[in-house]
Design a protein around this motif. Sequence first.
Motif, PDB file in Angstrom:
ATOM      1  N   ARG A 171      -1.723   5.500 -14.817  1.00 59.29           N
ATOM      2  CA  ARG A 171      -2.185   7.022 -15.322  1.00 59.29           C
ATOM      3  C   ARG A 171      -1.353   7.363 -16.566  1.00 59.29           C
ATOM      4  O   ARG A 171      -2.045   8.097 -17.403  1.00 59.29           O
ATOM      5  CB  ARG A 171      -2.119   7.835 -14.114  1.00 59.29           C
ATOM      6  CG  ARG A 171      -2.780   9.090 -14.101  1.00 59.29           C
ATOM      7  CD  ARG A 171      -2.738  10.014 -13.110  1.00 59.29           C
ATOM      8  NE  ARG A 171      -3.117   9.644 -11.744  1.00 59.29           N
ATOM      9  CZ  ARG A 171      -2.219   9.174 -10.872  1.00 59.29           C
ATOM     10  NH1 ARG A 171      -0.911   9.017 -11.033  1.00 59.29           N
ATOM     11  NH2 ARG A 171      -2.988   8.826  -9.880  1.00 59.29           N
ATOM     12  N   LYS A 223       0.649  -1.176   0.092  1.00 62.23           N
ATOM     13  CA  LYS A 223      -0.016  -0.085  -0.012  1.00 62.23           C
ATOM     14  C   LYS A 223       0.786   1.280  -0.012  1.00 62.23           C
ATOM     15  O   LYS A 223       0.455   2.224  -0.453  1.00 62.23           O
ATOM     16  CB  LYS A 223      -0.812  -0.120   1.449  1.00 62.23           C
ATOM     17  CG  LYS A 223      -2.153   1.090   1.067  1.00 62.23           C
ATOM     18  CD  LYS A 223      -2.995   0.721   2.282  1.00 62.23           C
ATOM     19  CE  LYS A 223      -4.400   1.839   2.240  1.00 62.23           C
ATOM     20  NZ  LYS A 223      -5.288   1.536   2.943  1.00 62.23           N
ATOM     21  N   GLU A 224       2.006   0.941   0.631  1.00 58.35           N
ATOM     22  CA  GLU A 224       3.110   2.534   0.772  1.00 58.35           C
ATOM     23  C   GLU A 224       3.827   2.737  -0.669  1.00 58.35           C
ATOM     24  O   GLU A 224       3.992   3.721  -0.760  1.00 58.35           O
ATOM     25  CB  GLU A 224       3.903   2.184   1.969  1.00 58.35           C
ATOM     26  CG  GLU A 224       3.052   2.200   3.241  1.00 58.35           C
ATOM     27  CD  GLU A 224       3.898   2.007   4.411  1.00 58.35           C
ATOM     28  OE1 GLU A 224       5.230   2.025   4.085  1.00 58.35           O
ATOM     29  OE2 GLU A 224       3.641   1.920   5.730  1.00 58.35           O
ATOM     30  N   ILE A 230      -7.360   1.081  -7.114  1.00 58.62           N
ATOM     31  CA  ILE A 230      -7.812   1.601  -5.620  1.00 58.62           C
ATOM     32  C   ILE A 230      -8.571   0.382  -5.083  1.00 58.62           C
ATOM     33  O   ILE A 230      -8.749   0.117  -4.025  1.00 58.62           O
ATOM     34  CB  ILE A 230      -8.569   2.838  -5.668  1.00 58.62           C
ATOM     35  CG1 ILE A 230      -7.819   3.854  -6.407  1.00 58.62           C
ATOM     36  CG2 ILE A 230      -8.624   3.261  -4.170  1.00 58.62           C
ATOM     37  CD1 ILE A 230      -8.251   5.315  -6.115  1.00 58.62           C
ATOM     38  N   GLN A 250      -6.844   8.141 -16.366  1.00 58.62           N
ATOM     39  CA  GLN A 250      -7.066   8.184 -14.949  1.00 58.62           C
ATOM     40  C   GLN A 250      -7.998   7.174 -14.639  1.00 58.62           C
ATOM     41  O   GLN A 250      -7.951   6.786 -13.471  1.00 58.62           O
ATOM     42  CB  GLN A 250      -7.705   9.550 -14.492  1.00 58.62           C
ATOM     43  CG  GLN A 250      -7.993   9.700 -13.236  1.00 58.62           C
ATOM     44  CD  GLN A 250      -6.643   9.840 -12.153  1.00 58.62           C
ATOM     45  OE1 GLN A 250      -5.672  10.147 -12.539  1.00 58.62           O
ATOM     46  NE2 GLN A 250      -6.774   9.164 -11.158  1.00 58.62           N
ATOM     47  N   MET A 281      -0.402   2.988  -9.880  1.00 58.67           N
ATOM     48  CA  MET A 281      -1.130   3.970 -10.252  1.00 58.67           C
ATOM     49  C   MET A 281      -0.639   4.947 -11.139  1.00 58.67           C
ATOM     50  O   MET A 281      -1.007   5.527 -12.356  1.00 58.67           O
ATOM     51  CB  MET A 281      -1.946   4.565  -9.082  1.00 58.67           C
ATOM     52  CG  MET A 281      -2.955   3.568  -8.406  1.00 58.67           C
ATOM     53  SD  MET A 281      -3.835   4.468  -6.982  1.00 58.67           S
ATOM     54  CE  MET A 281      -4.742   5.783  -7.858  1.00 58.67           C
ATOM     55  N   ASP A 282       0.484   5.457 -10.817  1.00 55.64           N
ATOM     56  CA  ASP A 282       1.452   6.479 -11.458  1.00 55.64           C
ATOM     57  C   ASP A 282       1.633   5.790 -13.095  1.00 55.64           C
ATOM     58  O   ASP A 282       1.362   6.639 -13.975  1.00 55.64           O
ATOM     59  CB  ASP A 282       2.824   6.816 -10.798  1.00 55.64           C
ATOM     60  CG  ASP A 282       2.392   7.535  -9.617  1.00 55.64           C
ATOM     61  OD1 ASP A 282       1.349   8.393  -9.332  1.00 55.64           O
ATOM     62  OD2 ASP A 282       3.284   7.580  -8.749  1.00 55.64           O
ATOM     63  N   LEU A 316       1.424  -0.067  -4.827  1.00 62.58           N
ATOM     64  CA  LEU A 316       0.062   0.669  -5.246  1.00 62.58           C
ATOM     65  C   LEU A 316       0.134   2.014  -5.863  1.00 62.58           C
ATOM     66  O   LEU A 316      -0.263   2.296  -6.970  1.00 62.58           O
ATOM     67  CB  LEU A 316      -0.923   0.659  -4.195  1.00 62.58           C
ATOM     68  CG  LEU A 316      -2.466   1.132  -4.945  1.00 62.58           C
ATOM     69  CD1 LEU A 316      -2.940   0.438  -5.907  1.00 62.58           C
ATOM     70  CD2 LEU A 316      -3.413   1.172  -3.434  1.00 62.58           C
ATOM     71  N   PRO A 317       0.947   3.124  -5.047  1.00 65.48           N
ATOM     72  CA  PRO A 317       1.016   4.392  -5.615  1.00 65.48           C
ATOM     73  C   PRO A 317       1.919   4.330  -6.967  1.00 65.48           C
ATOM     74  O   PRO A 317       1.473   4.910  -7.968  1.00 65.48           O
ATOM     75  CB  PRO A 317       1.848   5.148  -4.542  1.00 65.48           C
ATOM     76  CG  PRO A 317       1.346   4.508  -3.396  1.00 65.48           C
ATOM     77  CD  PRO A 317       1.288   2.946  -3.727  1.00 65.48           C
ATOM     78  N   ALA A 318       2.874   3.626  -7.051  1.00 66.95           N
ATOM     79  CA  ALA A 318       3.710   3.368  -8.293  1.00 66.95           C
ATOM     80  C   ALA A 318       2.898   2.662  -9.470  1.00 66.95           C
ATOM     81  O   ALA A 318       3.157   3.340 -10.530  1.00 66.95           O
ATOM     82  CB  ALA A 318       5.019   2.630  -8.020  1.00 66.95           C
ATOM     83  N   ASP A 351      -7.725   4.665 -11.447  1.00 68.80           N
ATOM     84  CA  ASP A 351      -8.920   4.381 -10.140  1.00 68.80           C
ATOM     85  C   ASP A 351      -9.204   3.009  -9.908  1.00 68.80           C
ATOM     86  O   ASP A 351      -9.666   2.905  -8.958  1.00 68.80           O
ATOM     87  CB  ASP A 351     -10.091   5.366 -10.609  1.00 68.80           C
ATOM     88  CG  ASP A 351      -9.576   6.965 -10.635  1.00 68.80           C
ATOM     89  OD1 ASP A 351      -8.519   7.196 -10.010  1.00 68.80           O
ATOM     90  OD2 ASP A 351     -10.501   7.458 -11.268  1.00 68.80           O
TER      91      ASP A 351
END
Length: 383
Positions: free
Chosen positions: A122, A110-111, A134, A127, A118-119, A114-116, A131
């Motif tokens: 995207r 999660k840290e 998530i 987008q 999504m980047d 997931l953010p990587a 999404d």
Amino acid sequence: MAKRKYDPNYLKNGFSYIEDKNGQKPQCVLCSEVLANESMKPSKLKRHLETKHPASKYKPVNFFQRRLQELRASQKCLTASCSKQEQALRASYLLAHRIAKAKKPHTVAKELILPAAMDMVREVLDQSAADKLITIPLSNDTIARRIEDMSGNIKQQTTARIQASPYYALQMDELTDIANHDILLVYVRHVWDGDLQEQFLCSRDLPTTTKAEDIFNTLDLYLSSLGLSWEYCVGITTDGAASMTGKHSGVVKRILERAPNTTWNHCFLHREALAAKNMVPFLDEALTNVIKVVNHIKRSAKSSRCFSHLCKDLGSEHMQVLYHSEVHWLSRGKVLSCFYELKTEIATFLSETNSPYAELFDNEMWLVRVAKLLCSRKRSHCG
């Protein structure tokens, strides 16, 4: 008995149909209840409408057609939602599997991941696609549960295969980890699908002593929990430690009392280690000198950095030599292989630092002995 077929005229009684492997079944468009195929009769359908939906018994066909469209739309929405949830669930398990294999903290999902992800999505897609990621459950506790589920499933599969095999054999060893915890590692060999399989069976803690009684009781309790009987054990492999092979009360002795048909084997890797301790003097001297050279290079951070920089300038495949460990004696092969591949770089480094070990590389006979040691290690493992 022939299956009844749906008639479009049944819609005036508030019924459509669904179809499965057992044929067509009437479904009420008002309450979504599915009846048996035997109820595919106008009288029974009308009785359902008048009994459960008396306020709608005089409604026109158009009313039931609208309710049918709403029912179909809700079913499609539910199917799509379930499909997305299943995809997110599978993605969660796949990511948990990779985290477990990489031995990373559970929070990394999660840290960082997931953010990587999504980047990247995207930028590459859009987008809306980002999404969707998530919805994947990736919390610390969720990843932990996923790993536990997969571990439990592997345990169930392994147990089922062992139970289906006519016989099985065990290989075990006791060791101490970096936290000074004593651990018993056990591997199992069994027959599955006409082939001989070898798998990791368990890792059990030995909280107090590592006597033969403790080791045997720990193993016996675990096999009992799996429903495995000693009578089907035909082989046991251990090292030559006294707690394992003691004549009167060793682990092997206790196992033979429970499984008389079991054959004990001394692990060939441990036999090789014992044999290697008594090498002929000139080969033992060559190995000792290799270890001294490696320790000379690795003796300080500065020396190690300088050697790494030299290897980089010369375009070497390896940037460092490997330490030899007396405990992990299997490292000898890797140490010798890396040492021999870097012999040119090592000789250059020793000459530049005016080391007395540089004279070793002028001795062709010594290099031949090192090569002989390396070839012997490769032959022993290939054999």
